[in-house]
Each structure stands twice: as structure tokens, then as C-alpha cells.
Write a protein that holds these residues in place. Structure first.
Motif, PDB file in Angstrom:
ATOM      1  N   GLU A 156       0.809  -1.223   0.000  1.00 23.96           N
ATOM      2  CA  GLU A 156       0.000   0.000   0.000  1.00 23.96           C
ATOM      3  C   GLU A 156       0.844   1.276   0.000  1.00 23.96           C
ATOM      4  OE1 GLU A 156      -3.819   0.655   2.322  1.00 23.96           O
ATOM      5  OE2 GLU A 156      -2.405   1.888   3.490  1.00 23.96           O
ATOM      6  N   LEU A 157       1.834   1.362   0.870  1.00 22.98           N
ATOM      7  CA  LEU A 157       2.638   2.585   0.948  1.00 22.98           C
ATOM      8  C   LEU A 157       3.448   2.802  -0.326  1.00 22.98           C
ATOM      9  CD1 LEU A 157       3.953   2.575   4.635  1.00 22.98           C
ATOM     10  CD2 LEU A 157       1.994   3.799   3.676  1.00 22.98           C
ATOM     11  N   ARG A 158       4.051   1.752  -0.820  1.00 25.43           N
ATOM     12  CA  ARG A 158       4.848   1.871  -2.054  1.00 25.43           C
ATOM     13  C   ARG A 158       3.978   2.358  -3.213  1.00 25.43           C
ATOM     14  NH1 ARG A 158       9.731  -0.562  -4.082  1.00 25.43           N
ATOM     15  NH2 ARG A 158       9.999  -1.697  -2.138  1.00 25.43           N
ATOM     16  N   ALA A 159       2.767   1.824  -3.325  1.00 21.43           N
ATOM     17  CA  ALA A 159       1.865   2.240  -4.403  1.00 21.43           C
ATOM     18  C   ALA A 159       1.381   3.671  -4.201  1.00 21.43           C
ATOM     19  CB  ALA A 159       0.673   1.289  -4.481  1.00 21.43           C
ATOM     20  N   ALA A 160       1.073   4.032  -2.969  1.00 18.29           N
ATOM     21  CA  ALA A 160       0.529   5.365  -2.692  1.00 18.29           C
ATOM     22  C   ALA A 160       1.549   6.469  -2.947  1.00 18.29           C
ATOM     23  CB  ALA A 160       0.040   5.442  -1.253  1.00 18.29           C
ATOM     24  N   PHE A 161       2.813   6.178  -2.716  1.00 21.63           N
ATOM     25  CA  PHE A 161       3.840   7.211  -2.825  1.00 21.63           C
ATOM     26  C   PHE A 161       4.839   6.896  -3.943  1.00 21.63           C
ATOM     27  CE2 PHE A 161       2.346   7.253   1.622  1.00 21.63           C
ATOM     28  CZ  PHE A 161       1.785   8.529   1.621  1.00 21.63           C
ATOM     29  N   GLY A 162       4.359   6.245  -4.995  1.00 24.10           N
ATOM     30  CA  GLY A 162       5.202   5.837  -6.111  1.00 24.10           C
ATOM     31  C   GLY A 162       5.823   6.973  -6.887  1.00 24.10           C
ATOM     32  N   ASP A 163       5.288   8.183  -6.758  1.00 25.13           N
ATOM     33  CA  ASP A 163       5.857   9.335  -7.466  1.00 25.13           C
ATOM     34  C   ASP A 163       7.051   9.930  -6.739  1.00 25.13           C
ATOM     35  OD1 ASP A 163       3.928   9.049  -9.403  1.00 25.13           O
ATOM     36  OD2 ASP A 163       2.634  10.630  -8.602  1.00 25.13           O
ATOM     37  N   LEU A 164       7.317   9.456  -5.541  1.00 28.87           N
ATOM     38  CA  LEU A 164       8.437   9.958  -4.760  1.00 28.87           C
ATOM     39  C   LEU A 164       9.640   9.035  -4.915  1.00 28.87           C
ATOM     40  CD1 LEU A 164       6.548  10.828  -1.441  1.00 28.87           C
ATOM     41  CD2 LEU A 164       6.965  12.310  -3.412  1.00 28.87           C
ATOM     42  N   SER A 177       6.734   0.578   6.781  1.00 31.92           N
ATOM     43  CA  SER A 177       7.381   1.886   6.894  1.00 31.92           C
ATOM     44  C   SER A 177       7.937   2.304   5.547  1.00 31.92           C
ATOM     45  CB  SER A 177       8.531   1.840   7.900  1.00 31.92           C
ATOM     46  OG  SER A 177       8.055   1.609   9.193  1.00 31.92           O
ATOM     47  N   LEU A 178       7.928   3.606   5.342  1.00 31.46           N
ATOM     48  CA  LEU A 178       8.442   4.164   4.098  1.00 31.46           C
ATOM     49  C   LEU A 178       9.131   5.483   4.403  1.00 31.46           C
ATOM     50  CD1 LEU A 178       6.920   4.362   0.667  1.00 31.46           C
ATOM     51  CD2 LEU A 178       7.157   6.529   1.842  1.00 31.46           C
ATOM     52  N   VAL A 179      10.277   5.690   3.790  1.00 35.54           N
ATOM     53  CA  VAL A 179      10.954   6.981   3.789  1.00 35.54           C
ATOM     54  C   VAL A 179      11.177   7.312   2.318  1.00 35.54           C
ATOM     55  CG1 VAL A 179      12.982   8.301   4.495  1.00 35.54           C
ATOM     56  CG2 VAL A 179      12.110   6.483   5.981  1.00 35.54           C
ATOM     57  N   ALA A 180      10.711   8.476   1.896  1.00 34.90           N
ATOM     58  CA  ALA A 180      10.809   8.858   0.484  1.00 34.90           C
ATOM     59  C   ALA A 180      11.052  10.355   0.380  1.00 34.90           C
ATOM     60  CB  ALA A 180       9.523   8.467  -0.254  1.00 34.90           C
ATOM     61  N   ARG A 181      11.585  10.744  -0.765  1.00 42.54           N
ATOM     62  CA  ARG A 181      11.900  12.157  -1.001  1.00 42.54           C
ATOM     63  C   ARG A 181      11.112  12.663  -2.198  1.00 42.54           C
ATOM     64  NH1 ARG A 181      15.810  14.338   1.436  1.00 42.54           N
ATOM     65  NH2 ARG A 181      17.188  12.544   1.488  1.00 42.54           N
ATOM     66  N   ALA A 182      10.566  13.858  -2.056  1.00 46.99           N
ATOM     67  CA  ALA A 182       9.862  14.500  -3.165  1.00 46.99           C
ATOM     68  C   ALA A 182      10.879  14.887  -4.230  1.00 46.99           C
ATOM     69  CB  ALA A 182       9.118  15.740  -2.683  1.00 46.99           C
ATOM     70  N   PRO A 183      10.467  14.808  -5.484  1.00 47.36           N
ATOM     71  CA  PRO A 183      11.406  15.208  -6.541  1.00 47.36           C
ATOM     72  C   PRO A 183      11.731  16.697  -6.448  1.00 47.36           C
ATOM     73  CG  PRO A 183       9.241  14.661  -7.456  1.00 47.36           C
ATOM     74  CD  PRO A 183       9.184  14.386  -5.992  1.00 47.36           C
ATOM     75  N   LEU A 184      12.928  17.025  -6.894  1.00 50.56           N
ATOM     76  CA  LEU A 184      13.312  18.426  -6.987  1.00 50.56           C
ATOM     77  C   LEU A 184      12.680  19.013  -8.236  1.00 50.56           C
ATOM     78  CD1 LEU A 184      17.106  18.068  -6.163  1.00 50.56           C
ATOM     79  CD2 LEU A 184      15.334  18.980  -4.668  1.00 50.56           C
ATOM     80  N   THR A 185      12.265  20.241  -8.172  1.00 51.64           N
ATOM     81  CA  THR A 185      11.761  20.897  -9.383  1.00 51.64           C
ATOM     82  C   THR A 185      12.964  21.301 -10.221  1.00 51.64           C
ATOM     83  OG1 THR A 185      11.810  23.103  -8.393  1.00 51.64           O
ATOM     84  CG2 THR A 185       9.780  21.814  -8.131  1.00 51.64           C
ATOM     85  N   SER A 186      12.744  21.624 -11.465  1.00 53.61           N
ATOM     86  CA  SER A 186      13.870  22.035 -12.328  1.00 53.61           C
ATOM     87  C   SER A 186      14.528  23.291 -11.791  1.00 53.61           C
ATOM     88  CB  SER A 186      13.389  22.232 -13.776  1.00 53.61           C
ATOM     89  OG  SER A 186      12.350  23.177 -13.808  1.00 53.61           O
ATOM     90  N   ALA A 187      13.756  24.219 -11.209  1.00 53.26           N
ATOM     91  CA  ALA A 187      14.330  25.421 -10.631  1.00 53.26           C
ATOM     92  C   ALA A 187      15.190  25.092  -9.421  1.00 53.26           C
ATOM     93  CB  ALA A 187      13.230  26.399 -10.230  1.00 53.26           C
ATOM     94  N   THR A 188      14.760  24.156  -8.606  1.00 52.70           N
ATOM     95  CA  THR A 188      15.532  23.744  -7.436  1.00 52.70           C
ATOM     96  C   THR A 188      16.801  23.044  -7.864  1.00 52.70           C
ATOM     97  OG1 THR A 188      13.461  23.448  -6.240  1.00 52.70           O
ATOM     98  CG2 THR A 188      15.427  22.495  -5.254  1.00 52.70           C
ATOM     99  N   ARG A 189      16.705  22.161  -8.872  1.00 52.77           N
ATOM    100  CA  ARG A 189      17.892  21.447  -9.346  1.00 52.77           C
ATOM    101  C   ARG A 189      18.977  22.431  -9.821  1.00 52.77           C
ATOM    102  NH1 ARG A 189      14.742  18.461 -12.909  1.00 52.77           N
ATOM    103  NH2 ARG A 189      13.477  17.191 -11.587  1.00 52.77           N
TER     104      ARG A 189
END
Length: 193
Positions: A156-164, A177-189
């Protein structure tokens, strides 16, 4: 959440307080041994914060923390812990029914949700993350424990937060348990180069 649920949590937290020593600050379970993943201090959100152990731990590391729970009894204990640890001014406590959604607005550099499972809130958790922000979630799981009303099915967690960006994920012994990071935007990169 019905009034009966808030009263049930108030009773549970009152009993814990009456049982003896108060809580101590502690990292979220999924981050133990992975504390180096924390970003530089900024803003943090602790969802279903209970008696405040994680919120106070984050505040002691320099984060400005918004901490949310349905139980005023838990929040009273959390405030006392924050004051005792000298970080009371770094935490804002909200009594709020999470069935009505998440309060406040992001972005947050860290979002923690420990021991509260509501798949309807999963998109809200991810949406509150700043670019590059860290999500830390632990829920009860069917894996190693069997079905239950409050237990997440396998994956469930892996599927719910697959975009991270997945940094850590485990399902065993009745917990996921899940630890994930939001993608950086192009401006942040480009600003980090």
C-alpha cells in the motif's frame, strides 16, 4: 472522526500519563538509523503527533514544527514535553480531526505520519512536501500479522507514494514503513548546482 474516537484517544493518552514518566523525544520509527536523511532544518509537519515525541525531536534539531492530533489530552502532554526540552516556541500544536483533511499549508521539508493510517490522506501528505522534502510514514500492516481494519495491505505505501524517490521501505511483523523524497523541481535542481 467521531467524538467517540476523540474521547477514546483522550482516555488512552490520559492513562499513559497517569502510568508514570512522560514521553521522551524520539525520531520517527522509520527514520531510526537513517537520521542522516533529514534535510537541513526548515519546516516540519507531524501528523497524528500523539504526545509529541517526534515533533519535539524535530524541533530540537532546529525545525519549526506544526504538530496535529485529535486528542487535546495528547497535545497537553506534548506541550509539556516541548517546554521541558526547551523547544516550546518551535512547535505549533493543532487539535484537529484528520477526517476533515490536513490543516495548514505546506510546503514542509519533512512530513511525518506515524501510527495513523488513512489512505484518503496519502495524497495530502505528499502534496505538503517541499521539493526535495522528506516523507516518513509508519502504519500497521497485514504483512506478518494478518488482516485488520486498521492494517495496510502489502504494497500500500509503495503504491501510494510511487511518485516519490523511495529511500527505505519495509513491511514485516505487522508494520509497514516508508521513507521517500519528493522530486526536486527544475528550478531547485539548477539552484543546487
Amino acid at each position: 472522526m467521531a467524538v467517540a474516537d476523540r474521547e477514546r484517544w483522550d482516555a488512552r493518552h490520559a492513562a499513559a500519563g497517569a502510568a508514570g514518566a512522560g514521553p521522551s523525544p524520539a525520531p520517527p520509527d522509520a527514520l531510526r538509523g537513517r537520521e542522516a536523511l533529514l534535510p537541513a532544518p526548515g519546516r516540519a509537519l507531524d501528523v497524528a503527533c500523539g504526545r509529541g515525541t517526534v515533533a519535539v525531536w524535530l524541533a530540537a534539531r532546529g525545525f519549526a514544527v506544526d504538530a496535529v492530533d485529535v486528542s487535546p489530552v495528547a497535545l497537553d502532554a506534548a506541550r509539556a514535553l516541548a517546554d521541558r526540552e526547551g523547544v516550546g516556541e518551535r512547535v505549533r500544536w493543532w487539535a484537529h480531526d484528520l477526517d476533515a483533511g490536513l490543516p495548514g499549508a505546506g510546503p514542509y521539508d519533512v512530513v511525518v505520519c506515524q501510527r495513523f493510517r488513512d489512505p484518503a490522506r496519502y495524497p495530502d501528505l505528499a502534496a505538503r512536501l517541499a521539493p526535495g522534502g522528506l516523507l516518513v510514514v509508519t502504519v500497521l500492516s497485514q504483512v506478518g500479522e494478518g488482516p485488520g481494519q486498521f492494517r495496510a495491505p502489502a504494497g500500500e505505501l509503495r503504491a501510494a507514494f510511487g511518485d516519490l524517490e523511495l529511500l527505505h521501505h519495509v513491511e514485516r511483523d505487522g508494520e509497514a514503513s516508508l521513507v521517500a523524497r519528493a522530486p526536486l523541481t527544475s528550478a531547485t535542481r539548477s539552484s543546487r548546482r
